[in-house]
Write a protein that holds these residues in place. Structure first.
Motif, short mmCIF file in Angstrom:
data_model
loop_
_atom_site.label_atom_id
_atom_site.label_comp_id
_atom_site.label_asym_id
_atom_site.label_seq_id
_atom_site.Cartn_x
_atom_site.Cartn_y
_atom_site.Cartn_z
N MET A 105 40.71 36.94 61.00
CA MET A 105 40.94 38.82 60.00
C MET A 105 41.82 38.30 59.01
N MET A 106 41.28 39.05 58.04
CA MET A 106 42.69 39.19 56.90
C MET A 106 43.28 40.15 56.75
N SER A 107 44.43 40.94 55.85
CA SER A 107 45.02 41.88 55.69
C SER A 107 45.07 42.39 55.03
N LEU A 108 43.92 42.96 54.40
CA LEU A 108 43.52 43.61 52.84
C LEU A 108 44.98 44.40 52.34
N LEU A 109 45.37 45.05 52.73
CA LEU A 109 46.38 46.19 52.86
C LEU A 109 47.45 45.40 52.08
N GLU A 110 47.75 44.26 52.27
CA GLU A 110 48.61 43.44 51.31
C GLU A 110 48.09 43.43 49.94
N PHE A 111 46.58 42.72 49.89
CA PHE A 111 46.51 43.32 48.17
C PHE A 111 46.21 44.73 47.42
N ASN A 112 46.96 45.67 47.97
CA ASN A 112 46.72 47.23 47.12
C ASN A 112 47.86 47.39 46.14
N GLN A 113 46.45 47.99 45.02
CA GLN A 113 47.48 47.97 44.16
C GLN A 113 48.35 46.43 43.64
N LYS A 114 47.21 45.58 43.57
CA LYS A 114 48.40 44.33 43.04
C LYS A 114 46.36 43.85 42.75
N ASN A 115 47.39 42.91 41.09
CA ASN A 115 46.18 42.32 40.28
C ASN A 115 45.91 40.38 41.59
N VAL A 116 44.39 40.99 41.78
CA VAL A 116 43.85 40.01 42.61
C VAL A 116 42.60 39.11 42.14
N VAL A 117 41.89 37.82 42.62
CA VAL A 117 41.09 37.01 42.56
C VAL A 117 40.38 37.46 43.27
N LEU A 118 39.14 37.52 43.37
CA LEU A 118 38.20 37.68 44.37
C LEU A 118 37.43 36.81 44.86
N THR A 119 36.99 35.88 45.71
CA THR A 119 35.55 35.52 45.46
C THR A 119 34.85 35.14 47.18
N ASP A 120 33.26 36.10 46.24
CA ASP A 120 33.06 36.52 47.29
C ASP A 120 31.92 35.87 48.86
N THR A 121 31.36 35.03 49.53
CA THR A 121 30.41 34.83 50.10
C THR A 121 28.98 34.10 49.34
N ASP A 122 29.42 34.46 48.36
CA ASP A 122 28.01 33.73 47.39
C ASP A 122 28.80 33.11 46.50
N GLY A 123 29.91 32.84 46.23
CA GLY A 123 31.27 32.20 44.96
C GLY A 123 30.67 32.70 44.40
N LYS A 124 30.71 34.43 43.72
CA LYS A 124 30.94 35.15 42.77
C LYS A 124 32.65 35.35 42.76
#
Length: 63
Positions: free
Chosen positions: A1-20
């Motif tokens: 399980m990842m800690s999503l809190l570390e990404f709060n208010q940061k510029n990210v690229v997220l890949t969902d489980t469908d690959g988008k």
């Protein structure tokens, strides 16, 4: 399980489980605020906010 809190208010690229991929400023949402069993990240996509629960995220990285 990842800690999503570390990404709060940061510029990210997220890949969902469908690959988008989604990019933008991430907002952390605690599972207790959502009354859910897992934390989430919210990213603005166009004019709407998309919520991605931990189980919906394949990868997330800072940019």
């Amino acid at each position: 399980m990842m800690s999503l809190l570390e990404f709060n208010q940061k510029n990210v690229v997220l890949t969902d489980t469908d690959g988008k991929q989604y990019s933008g400023i991430a907002n952390f949402i605690d599972k207790y605020d959502l009354e859910e069993t897992e934390d989430a990240i919210q990213i603005k996509v166009g004019n709407f906010w998309e919520i991605f629960y931990e189980s919906d995220i394949k990868a997330i990285e800072l940019v």
